[in-house]
Enzyme design. Structure first.
Site, PDB file in Angstrom:
ATOM      1  N   THR A 184      -5.032  14.120 -13.349  1.00  0.00           N
ATOM      2  CA  THR A 184      -5.981  14.211 -14.454  1.00  0.00           C
ATOM      3  C   THR A 184      -6.445  15.645 -14.691  1.00  0.00           C
ATOM      4  OG1 THR A 184      -8.257  14.182 -14.363  1.00  0.00           O
ATOM      5  CG2 THR A 184      -7.651  14.120 -12.181  1.00  0.00           C
ATOM      6  N   ASP A 185      -7.046  15.844 -15.919  1.00  0.00           N
ATOM      7  CA  ASP A 185      -7.435  17.206 -16.259  1.00  0.00           C
ATOM      8  C   ASP A 185      -8.798  17.470 -15.374  1.00  0.00           C
ATOM      9  OD1 ASP A 185      -9.471  15.277 -17.056  1.00  0.00           O
ATOM     10  OD2 ASP A 185      -9.483  16.195 -19.257  1.00  0.00           O
ATOM     11  N   GLU A 186      -9.434  16.480 -14.375  1.00  0.00           N
ATOM     12  CA  GLU A 186     -10.566  16.655 -13.639  1.00  0.00           C
ATOM     13  C   GLU A 186     -10.197  17.962 -12.353  1.00  0.00           C
ATOM     14  OE1 GLU A 186     -13.101  13.526 -13.011  1.00  0.00           O
ATOM     15  OE2 GLU A 186     -12.553  12.381 -14.709  1.00  0.00           O
ATOM     16  N   ASN A 219      -9.336  12.090 -20.244  1.00  0.00           N
ATOM     17  CA  ASN A 219      -9.811  10.562 -20.238  1.00  0.00           C
ATOM     18  C   ASN A 219      -9.170   9.553 -21.082  1.00  0.00           C
ATOM     19  OD1 ASN A 219     -12.194  12.417 -19.183  1.00  0.00           O
ATOM     20  ND2 ASN A 219     -13.258  10.299 -19.102  1.00  0.00           N
ATOM     21  N   GLU A 263      -7.498   5.793  -6.332  1.00  0.00           N
ATOM     22  CA  GLU A 263      -8.719   5.421  -6.502  1.00  0.00           C
ATOM     23  C   GLU A 263      -9.210   6.249  -7.463  1.00  0.00           C
ATOM     24  OE1 GLU A 263     -10.744   3.196  -5.137  1.00  0.00           O
ATOM     25  OE2 GLU A 263      -9.145   2.569  -3.682  1.00  0.00           O
ATOM     26  N   LYS A 276      -7.238  14.234  -6.110  1.00  0.00           N
ATOM     27  CA  LYS A 276      -6.407  14.359  -7.018  1.00  0.00           C
ATOM     28  C   LYS A 276      -5.850  15.906  -6.784  1.00  0.00           C
ATOM     29  CE  LYS A 276      -4.824  11.706  -9.486  1.00  0.00           C
ATOM     30  NZ  LYS A 276      -3.915  10.649  -9.237  1.00  0.00           N
ATOM     31  N   ASN A 320     -20.814  12.173 -24.858  1.00  0.00           N
ATOM     32  CA  ASN A 320     -21.067  10.927 -24.237  1.00  0.00           C
ATOM     33  C   ASN A 320     -22.047  10.198 -25.204  1.00  0.00           C
ATOM     34  OD1 ASN A 320     -19.466  11.306 -22.161  1.00  0.00           O
ATOM     35  ND2 ASN A 320     -20.922  11.828 -20.484  1.00  0.00           N
ATOM     36  N   TYR A 334     -13.364  12.697  -5.976  1.00  0.00           N
ATOM     37  CA  TYR A 334     -12.285  12.052  -6.652  1.00  0.00           C
ATOM     38  C   TYR A 334     -11.161  13.360  -7.171  1.00  0.00           C
ATOM     39  CZ  TYR A 334      -9.440  10.677 -10.896  1.00  0.00           C
ATOM     40  OH  TYR A 334      -8.492  10.690 -11.703  1.00  0.00           O
ATOM     41  N   ASP A 353       0.748  -1.143  -0.025  1.00  0.00           N
ATOM     42  CA  ASP A 353      -0.096   0.095   0.043  1.00  0.00           C
ATOM     43  C   ASP A 353       0.999   1.187   0.196  1.00  0.00           C
ATOM     44  OD1 ASP A 353      -1.881   2.083   0.753  1.00  0.00           O
ATOM     45  OD2 ASP A 353      -3.237   0.778   1.746  1.00  0.00           O
TER      46      ASP A 353
HETATM   47  P1  NAD Z   1      -7.198   2.113 -11.986  1.00  0.00           P
HETATM   48  O1  NAD Z   1      -8.387   2.293 -11.085  1.00  0.00           O
HETATM   49  O2  NAD Z   1      -7.381   1.152 -13.158  1.00  0.00           O
HETATM   50  O3  NAD Z   1      -5.730   1.556 -11.370  1.00  0.00           O
HETATM   51  C1  NAD Z   1      -5.554   2.183  -9.965  1.00  0.00           C
HETATM   52  C2  NAD Z   1      -4.463   1.008  -9.583  1.00  0.00           C
HETATM   53  O4  NAD Z   1      -3.943   1.532  -8.337  1.00  0.00           O
HETATM   54  C3  NAD Z   1      -4.986  -0.146  -9.137  1.00  0.00           C
HETATM   55  O5  NAD Z   1      -3.957  -1.591  -9.693  1.00  0.00           O
HETATM   56  C4  NAD Z   1      -5.071  -0.430  -7.830  1.00  0.00           C
HETATM   57  O6  NAD Z   1      -4.873  -1.745  -7.118  1.00  0.00           O
HETATM   58  C5  NAD Z   1      -3.777   0.442  -7.257  1.00  0.00           C
HETATM   59  N1  NAD Z   1      -4.230   1.176  -5.929  1.00  0.00           N
HETATM   60  C6  NAD Z   1      -5.112   1.785  -5.470  1.00  0.00           C
HETATM   61  N2  NAD Z   1      -4.758   2.160  -4.253  1.00  0.00           N
HETATM   62  C7  NAD Z   1      -3.753   1.799  -3.887  1.00  0.00           C
HETATM   63  C8  NAD Z   1      -2.806   1.849  -2.540  1.00  0.00           C
HETATM   64  N3  NAD Z   1      -3.237   2.531  -1.472  1.00  0.00           N
HETATM   65  N4  NAD Z   1      -1.570   1.454  -2.796  1.00  0.00           N
HETATM   66  C9  NAD Z   1      -1.178   0.954  -3.841  1.00  0.00           C
HETATM   67  N5  NAD Z   1      -1.939   0.700  -5.105  1.00  0.00           N
HETATM   68  C10 NAD Z   1      -3.085   1.144  -4.998  1.00  0.00           C
HETATM   69  O7  NAD Z   1      -6.764   3.612 -12.305  1.00  0.00           O
HETATM   70  P2  NAD Z   1      -6.168   4.244 -13.966  1.00  0.00           P
HETATM   71  O8  NAD Z   1      -7.458   4.399 -14.665  1.00  0.00           O
HETATM   72  O9  NAD Z   1      -5.292   3.322 -14.352  1.00  0.00           O
HETATM   73  O10 NAD Z   1      -5.551   5.331 -13.148  1.00  0.00           O
HETATM   74  C11 NAD Z   1      -4.322   5.497 -13.059  1.00  0.00           C
HETATM   75  C12 NAD Z   1      -3.994   7.009 -12.508  1.00  0.00           C
HETATM   76  O11 NAD Z   1      -3.941   7.631 -13.584  1.00  0.00           O
HETATM   77  C13 NAD Z   1      -4.678   7.477 -11.322  1.00  0.00           C
HETATM   78  O12 NAD Z   1      -4.017   8.388 -10.603  1.00  0.00           O
HETATM   79  C14 NAD Z   1      -5.786   8.313 -12.186  1.00  0.00           C
HETATM   80  O13 NAD Z   1      -5.955   9.470 -11.258  1.00  0.00           O
HETATM   81  C15 NAD Z   1      -4.838   9.077 -13.396  1.00  0.00           C
HETATM   82  N6  NAD Z   1      -5.652   9.320 -14.563  1.00  0.00           N
HETATM   83  C16 NAD Z   1      -6.477   8.434 -14.998  1.00  0.00           C
HETATM   84  C17 NAD Z   1      -7.164   8.618 -16.033  1.00  0.00           C
HETATM   85  C18 NAD Z   1      -8.298   7.858 -16.842  1.00  0.00           C
HETATM   86  O14 NAD Z   1      -8.960   8.198 -17.760  1.00  0.00           O
HETATM   87  N7  NAD Z   1      -8.278   6.611 -16.382  1.00  0.00           N
HETATM   88  C19 NAD Z   1      -7.010  10.106 -16.910  1.00  0.00           C
HETATM   89  C20 NAD Z   1      -6.146  11.089 -16.141  1.00  0.00           C
HETATM   90  C21 NAD Z   1      -5.533  10.604 -15.132  1.00  0.00           C
HETATM   91  P1  TYD Z   2     -16.150   7.927 -16.820  1.00  0.00           P
HETATM   92  O1  TYD Z   2     -15.786   6.799 -17.690  1.00  0.00           O
HETATM   93  O2  TYD Z   2     -16.612   7.451 -15.227  1.00  0.00           O
HETATM   94  O3  TYD Z   2     -14.863   9.072 -16.488  1.00  0.00           O
HETATM   95  P2  TYD Z   2     -15.052  10.541 -15.826  1.00  0.00           P
HETATM   96  O4  TYD Z   2     -16.070  10.386 -15.140  1.00  0.00           O
HETATM   97  O5  TYD Z   2     -13.817  10.260 -15.051  1.00  0.00           O
HETATM   98  O6  TYD Z   2     -14.892  11.631 -16.964  1.00  0.00           O
HETATM   99  O7  TYD Z   2     -17.503   8.647 -17.428  1.00  0.00           O
HETATM  100  C1  TYD Z   2     -16.847   9.269 -18.655  1.00  0.00           C
HETATM  101  C2  TYD Z   2     -18.401  10.112 -18.901  1.00  0.00           C
HETATM  102  O8  TYD Z   2     -19.218   9.121 -19.378  1.00  0.00           O
HETATM  103  C3  TYD Z   2     -18.936  10.956 -17.814  1.00  0.00           C
HETATM  104  O9  TYD Z   2     -19.675  12.269 -18.387  1.00  0.00           O
HETATM  105  C4  TYD Z   2     -19.857  10.176 -17.143  1.00  0.00           C
HETATM  106  C5  TYD Z   2     -20.512   9.232 -18.264  1.00  0.00           C
HETATM  107  N1  TYD Z   2     -21.077   8.019 -17.861  1.00  0.00           N
HETATM  108  C6  TYD Z   2     -22.243   7.600 -18.476  1.00  0.00           C
HETATM  109  O10 TYD Z   2     -23.144   8.375 -19.025  1.00  0.00           O
HETATM  110  N2  TYD Z   2     -22.904   6.437 -18.034  1.00  0.00           N
HETATM  111  C7  TYD Z   2     -22.177   5.488 -17.165  1.00  0.00           C
HETATM  112  O11 TYD Z   2     -22.454   4.439 -16.826  1.00  0.00           O
HETATM  113  C8  TYD Z   2     -20.575   6.003 -16.841  1.00  0.00           C
HETATM  114  C9  TYD Z   2     -19.775   4.825 -16.198  1.00  0.00           C
HETATM  115  C10 TYD Z   2     -20.205   7.115 -17.144  1.00  0.00           C
END
Ligand code: NAD
Ligand code: TYD
Length: 350
Positions: free
Chosen positions: A131-133, A186, A85, A161, A256, A157, A60
């Protein structure tokens, strides 16, 4: 040769990144530290299990003693922090884990890196993946987010971040820790956990289940293929300026509802059935505080580091849908009991 600690490397982007890294930098060592939460899956990494330059350690990022021990025993010079997360809807149902991992976990990593690298590691670097969020929501017509846009996070979330980004910044200004932060839009692509929009819609469509679209489906995200994100992180690790942040995005703003229609059309084409999949589209109650629009201005990373996305959205989405069609055993196994409990809770009102 670099020695990387990748946190969260068993998740969606982290696992794509580790495979990308070892393919492009085969002499480097990669240690993957992951707690294996519901989102972590070692099956994502089976293709590199036997690589002697790769090691997985379960742990962790909030466990300071363990993090320090891994940094020391592996002589880490580069930390890439993906562990988080990552799902907005889960953060609304239960924000505590987001505060714990995203804020406290990043703090623990920063402290560990500061103490360890103070002992004299050269060429060290801490890359924080964000993230851009963190920038909040854009109205239609507003200019895309730049690195100067003020933070205005709207979900637990994105707030967690944003807090972690601030800590990373402070460790540079206060302690001189060699940090860089990336804020990406995203992502989509192979191995994304099927609670996120694109894999959820693909899998539900394959199973003839409703395709839930929040609100009126007019929300806009800026989509980037995961491999393009990995190349952007690589560029920032190699040549990004310490203390800086870099926005990464695809210049791919899509509503979406249009994504869901595109996924349906691809499945109709790749796996024809009697009913068009678009008939499964179901509008469901909106996400509380749902951000209307995200859009990234990626001109800084393009200009300074020569990064460009290589995938068009059409090509990346087709590859992604094909991947889910070809990997049913992967996503069937991913959906264990805990995932079903979450789906019940999340979509019970629809
Ligand atoms: P994900 O949820 O798929 O993976 C997260 C990973 O982190 C998992 O393997 C989980 O087991 C691990 N994890 C969670 N808590 C932990 C802890 N306390 N210690 C060690 N490991 C832990 O997430 P993702 O979509 O791969 O995103 C990865 C990173 O990129 C995140 O920081 C997210 O904020 C960032 N990000 C994601 C997106 C996207 O579109 N998915 C876009 C921009 C930035
Ligand atoms: P998501 O993949 O959860 O990414 P984020 O919220 O980080 O942008 O969602 C992408 C977009 O899709 C967001 O505007 C929420 C929407 N969405 C739906 O309309 N239905 C769904 O079931 C989910 C999971 C997301």
């Amino acid at each position: 040769m670099k020695r990387l600690l990748v946190t969260g490397g068993a998740g969606f982007i982290g696992s794509n990144f580790i495979k990308y890294w070892l393919e492009h930098h085969p002499l480097d060592r990669v240690v993957n530290l992951d707690a294996l939460t519901y989102a972590g899956n070692l099956e994502n990494l089976t293709s590199i299990d036997a690589n002697p330059n790769y090691r997985f350690v379960r742990g962790d990022i909030c466990d300071a003693g363990f993090v320090v021990q891994v940094l020391e025993s592996e002589h880490i010079d580069t930390i890439v922090n993906f562990a988080a997360e990552s799902h907005v809807d889960r953060s609304i149902l239960g924000p505590a884990a987001f505060v714990e991992t995203n804020i406290r976990g990043t703090f623990v990593l920063l402290e560990a890196a500061r103490n360890y690298w103070d002992k004299g590691a050269d060429e060290s670097r801490f890359l924080h993946v964000s993230t851009d969020e963190v920038y909040g929501s854009l109205n239609q017509g507003a200019a895309p987010f730049t690195e100067q846009t003020a933070f205005a996070p709207n979900s637990p979330y994105s707030a967690s971040k944003a807090a972690s980004d601030h800590l990373v910044r402070a460790y540079f200004h206060t302690y001189g820790l060699p940090v860089v932060t990336t804020n990406c839009s995203n992502n989509y692509g192979p191995y994304q956990f099927p609670e996120k929009l694109i894999p959820l819609v693909v899998i539900n469509a394959l199973e003839d289940k409703p395709l839930p679209v929040y609100g009126d489906g007019q929300n806009i995200r800026d989509w980037l293929y995961v491999e393009d994100h990995c190349r952007g992180i690589d560029a920032v690790i190699q040549s990004g300026r310490v203390g800086e942040t870099y926005n990464i995005g695809g210049c791919n703003e899509i509503r979406n509802i249009d994504i869901v229609h595109q996924v349906c059309a691809l499945i109709d084409q790749m796996r024809p059935s009697r009913r068009p999949k678009a008939e499964l589209i179901t509008f469901v109650p909106d996400r509380p505080g749902h951000d209307l629009r995200y859009a990234i201005d990626a001109s800084k990373i393009r200009r300074e580091l020569g990064w460009e996305p290589r995938y068009t959205f059409e090509a990346g989405l087709a590859d992604t849908v094909r991947w889910y069609l070809d990997h049913e055993p992967w996503w069937s196994r991913v959906r264990d009991g805990l995932y079903h409990q979450y789906m019940e809770l999340q979509y019970r009102k629809s």
